[in-house]
Design a protein around this motif. Structure first.
Motif, PDB file in Angstrom:
ATOM      1  N   LEU A 137     -20.481  -5.964   2.358  1.00  0.00           N
ATOM      2  CA  LEU A 137     -19.124  -5.894   1.795  1.00  0.00           C
ATOM      3  C   LEU A 137     -19.119  -5.046   0.534  1.00  0.00           C
ATOM      4  CD1 LEU A 137     -17.944  -9.627   1.953  1.00  0.00           C
ATOM      5  CD2 LEU A 137     -17.388  -7.790   3.556  1.00  0.00           C
ATOM      6  N   ARG A 138     -18.067  -4.274   0.368  1.00  0.00           N
ATOM      7  CA  ARG A 138     -17.843  -3.469  -0.844  1.00  0.00           C
ATOM      8  C   ARG A 138     -16.371  -3.571  -1.225  1.00  0.00           C
ATOM      9  NH1 ARG A 138     -22.712  -3.006  -0.471  1.00  0.00           N
ATOM     10  NH2 ARG A 138     -23.961  -1.137  -0.338  1.00  0.00           N
ATOM     11  N   VAL A 139     -16.058  -3.325  -2.479  1.00  0.00           N
ATOM     12  CA  VAL A 139     -14.658  -3.272  -2.910  1.00  0.00           C
ATOM     13  C   VAL A 139     -14.103  -1.898  -2.557  1.00  0.00           C
ATOM     14  CG1 VAL A 139     -13.101  -3.303  -4.896  1.00  0.00           C
ATOM     15  CG2 VAL A 139     -15.034  -4.896  -4.799  1.00  0.00           C
ATOM     16  N   ALA A 140     -13.001  -1.872  -1.811  1.00  0.00           N
ATOM     17  CA  ALA A 140     -12.312  -0.607  -1.532  1.00  0.00           C
ATOM     18  C   ALA A 140     -11.374  -0.292  -2.694  1.00  0.00           C
ATOM     19  CB  ALA A 140     -11.531  -0.682  -0.219  1.00  0.00           C
ATOM     20  N   HIS A 141     -10.582  -1.281  -3.114  1.00  0.00           N
ATOM     21  CA  HIS A 141      -9.736  -1.166  -4.305  1.00  0.00           C
ATOM     22  C   HIS A 141      -9.202  -2.540  -4.667  1.00  0.00           C
ATOM     23  CE1 HIS A 141      -6.002  -1.527  -1.960  1.00  0.00           C
ATOM     24  NE2 HIS A 141      -6.541  -0.667  -1.105  1.00  0.00           N
ATOM     25  N   GLY A 142      -8.827  -2.686  -5.925  1.00  0.00           N
ATOM     26  CA  GLY A 142      -8.265  -3.938  -6.413  1.00  0.00           C
ATOM     27  C   GLY A 142      -6.783  -4.038  -6.076  1.00  0.00           C
ATOM     28  N   PRO A 143      -6.152  -5.158  -6.485  1.00  0.00           N
ATOM     29  CA  PRO A 143      -4.728  -5.334  -6.207  1.00  0.00           C
ATOM     30  C   PRO A 143      -3.878  -4.368  -7.014  1.00  0.00           C
ATOM     31  CG  PRO A 143      -5.527  -7.121  -7.571  1.00  0.00           C
ATOM     32  CD  PRO A 143      -6.722  -6.291  -7.192  1.00  0.00           C
ATOM     33  N   ARG A 144      -2.768  -3.937  -6.433  1.00  0.00           N
ATOM     34  CA  ARG A 144      -1.808  -3.085  -7.136  1.00  0.00           C
ATOM     35  C   ARG A 144      -0.807  -3.972  -7.854  1.00  0.00           C
ATOM     36  NH1 ARG A 144      -0.894   2.383  -5.631  1.00  0.00           N
ATOM     37  NH2 ARG A 144       0.593   2.184  -7.320  1.00  0.00           N
ATOM     38  N   ASP A 145      -0.395  -3.550  -9.023  1.00  0.00           N
ATOM     39  CA  ASP A 145       0.643  -4.252  -9.769  1.00  0.00           C
ATOM     40  C   ASP A 145       1.977  -3.584  -9.436  1.00  0.00           C
ATOM     41  OD1 ASP A 145       2.384  -5.414 -11.539  1.00  0.00           O
ATOM     42  OD2 ASP A 145       1.018  -5.290 -13.241  1.00  0.00           O
ATOM     43  N   GLY A 153       1.889  -7.827   1.416  1.00  0.00           N
ATOM     44  CA  GLY A 153       2.462  -6.495   1.335  1.00  0.00           C
ATOM     45  C   GLY A 153       1.553  -5.437   0.747  1.00  0.00           C
ATOM     46  N   ALA A 154       2.192  -4.421   0.184  1.00  0.00           N
ATOM     47  CA  ALA A 154       1.484  -3.214  -0.248  1.00  0.00           C
ATOM     48  C   ALA A 154       0.573  -3.417  -1.450  1.00  0.00           C
ATOM     49  CB  ALA A 154       2.507  -2.122  -0.558  1.00  0.00           C
ATOM     50  N   GLY A 155       0.737  -4.487  -2.201  1.00  0.00           N
ATOM     51  CA  GLY A 155      -0.049  -4.669  -3.413  1.00  0.00           C
ATOM     52  C   GLY A 155      -1.394  -5.322  -3.222  1.00  0.00           C
ATOM     53  N   ARG A 167     -15.692  -0.286   7.436  1.00  0.00           N
ATOM     54  CA  ARG A 167     -14.321  -0.429   7.928  1.00  0.00           C
ATOM     55  C   ARG A 167     -13.424  -0.921   6.796  1.00  0.00           C
ATOM     56  NH1 ARG A 167     -15.317   1.623  13.158  1.00  0.00           N
ATOM     57  NH2 ARG A 167     -17.231   0.661  13.872  1.00  0.00           N
ATOM     58  N   TYR A 168     -12.262  -0.312   6.671  1.00  0.00           N
ATOM     59  CA  TYR A 168     -11.275  -0.704   5.653  1.00  0.00           C
ATOM     60  C   TYR A 168     -10.652  -2.034   6.058  1.00  0.00           C
ATOM     61  CZ  TYR A 168      -7.263  -0.295   2.526  1.00  0.00           C
ATOM     62  OH  TYR A 168      -6.315  -0.517   1.562  1.00  0.00           O
ATOM     63  N   ALA A 169     -10.540  -2.962   5.101  1.00  0.00           N
ATOM     64  CA  ALA A 169     -10.059  -4.310   5.408  1.00  0.00           C
ATOM     65  C   ALA A 169      -9.143  -4.836   4.298  1.00  0.00           C
ATOM     66  CB  ALA A 169     -11.240  -5.247   5.602  1.00  0.00           C
ATOM     67  N   PRO A 170      -7.817  -4.798   4.486  1.00  0.00           N
ATOM     68  CA  PRO A 170      -6.906  -5.391   3.503  1.00  0.00           C
ATOM     69  C   PRO A 170      -7.164  -6.897   3.370  1.00  0.00           C
ATOM     70  CG  PRO A 170      -5.695  -4.055   5.089  1.00  0.00           C
ATOM     71  CD  PRO A 170      -7.104  -4.187   5.598  1.00  0.00           C
ATOM     72  N   VAL A 171      -7.123  -7.379   2.136  1.00  0.00           N
ATOM     73  CA  VAL A 171      -7.365  -8.805   1.857  1.00  0.00           C
ATOM     74  C   VAL A 171      -6.054  -9.573   1.975  1.00  0.00           C
ATOM     75  CG1 VAL A 171      -8.066 -10.461   0.094  1.00  0.00           C
ATOM     76  CG2 VAL A 171      -9.328  -8.322   0.357  1.00  0.00           C
ATOM     77  N   ARG A 209       7.202   1.758 -14.430  1.00  0.00           N
ATOM     78  CA  ARG A 209       6.744   3.075 -14.868  1.00  0.00           C
ATOM     79  C   ARG A 209       7.448   4.210 -14.140  1.00  0.00           C
ATOM     80  NH1 ARG A 209       0.477   5.097 -15.060  1.00  0.00           N
ATOM     81  NH2 ARG A 209       0.873   6.975 -16.248  1.00  0.00           N
ATOM     82  N   TRP A 210       7.588   4.094 -12.837  1.00  0.00           N
ATOM     83  CA  TRP A 210       8.073   5.208 -12.037  1.00  0.00           C
ATOM     84  C   TRP A 210       9.481   5.003 -11.463  1.00  0.00           C
ATOM     85  CZ3 TRP A 210       4.950   8.922 -13.137  1.00  0.00           C
ATOM     86  CH2 TRP A 210       3.608   8.664 -13.336  1.00  0.00           C
ATOM     87  N   GLY A 211      10.032   3.811 -11.602  1.00  0.00           N
ATOM     88  CA  GLY A 211      11.335   3.549 -11.014  1.00  0.00           C
ATOM     89  C   GLY A 211      11.239   3.282  -9.527  1.00  0.00           C
ATOM     90  N   THR A 212      10.017   3.197  -9.014  1.00  0.00           N
ATOM     91  CA  THR A 212       9.772   2.924  -7.602  1.00  0.00           C
ATOM     92  C   THR A 212       8.413   2.257  -7.486  1.00  0.00           C
ATOM     93  OG1 THR A 212       9.629   3.924  -5.402  1.00  0.00           O
ATOM     94  CG2 THR A 212       8.727   5.203  -7.209  1.00  0.00           C
ATOM     95  N   ASP A 213       8.109   1.709  -6.315  1.00  0.00           N
ATOM     96  CA  ASP A 213       6.770   1.166  -6.101  1.00  0.00           C
ATOM     97  C   ASP A 213       6.047   2.041  -5.081  1.00  0.00           C
ATOM     98  OD1 ASP A 213       7.605   0.398  -3.547  1.00  0.00           O
ATOM     99  OD2 ASP A 213       7.981  -1.668  -4.128  1.00  0.00           O
ATOM    100  N   ILE A 214       4.846   1.674  -4.695  1.00  0.00           N
ATOM    101  CA  ILE A 214       4.073   2.535  -3.799  1.00  0.00           C
ATOM    102  C   ILE A 214       4.677   2.624  -2.406  1.00  0.00           C
ATOM    103  CG2 ILE A 214       1.924   2.254  -5.052  1.00  0.00           C
ATOM    104  CD1 ILE A 214       1.034   0.250  -2.940  1.00  0.00           C
ATOM    105  N   THR A 215       5.626   1.751  -2.087  1.00  0.00           N
ATOM    106  CA  THR A 215       6.300   1.843  -0.794  1.00  0.00           C
ATOM    107  C   THR A 215       7.479   2.807  -0.863  1.00  0.00           C
ATOM    108  OG1 THR A 215       7.828   0.025  -1.232  1.00  0.00           O
ATOM    109  CG2 THR A 215       5.697  -0.547  -0.246  1.00  0.00           C
TER     110      THR A 215
END
Length: 114
Positions: free
Chosen positions: A84-92, A28-30, A43-47, A99-105
């Motif tokens: 290869l490069r890191v685009a971003h780490g995993p989301r918690d 999923g989104a994390g 190229r962006y590549a989700p792990v 924190r926000w009462g919602t997640d990134i979805t």
């Protein structure tokens, strides 16, 4: 023109390669993402998974559009390598919900059950 070579895929594990790797999956989104150099572009590549091998090597299974034509394929790449490069780490996701009462979805927290 960049001097960075395209990423080189790794062959999938087989029993003759030794002990099975330890696999960690993200869903999923994390999930984290890499940038994969292919056809001279990043190229962006989700792990989807990280594989830790007995010899100490690490590989990431990603979904990537190798040619920029919106056709994504699953590829396995040994980390690290120049393409290869890191685009971003995993989301918690749980921390986002707290924190926000919602997640990134945008999904609200589930109500507490009594």
């Amino acid at each position: 023109m960049s001097g960075i070579p395209d990423a080189v895929p790794r062959r999938p594990w087989r029993p003759e390669h030794g002990p099975e790797p330890t696999v960690r999956c993200w869903h999923g989104a994390g999930r984290p993402a890499l940038l994969v150099r292919s056809a001279g572009k990043w190229r962006y590549a989700p792990v989807h998974a990280r594989q830790d091998y007995a010899d100490g090597s690490v590989a990431y299974q990603v979904s990537v559009d190798l040619l920029g034509d919106t056709t994504a394929t699953h590829q396995l790449y040994t980390w690290p390598q120049p393409g290869l490069r890191v685009a971003h780490g995993p989301r918690d996701i749980d921390a986002d919900r707290q924190r926000w009462g919602t997640d990134i979805t945008g999904q609200p927290k589930a109500p507490r059950r009594r």
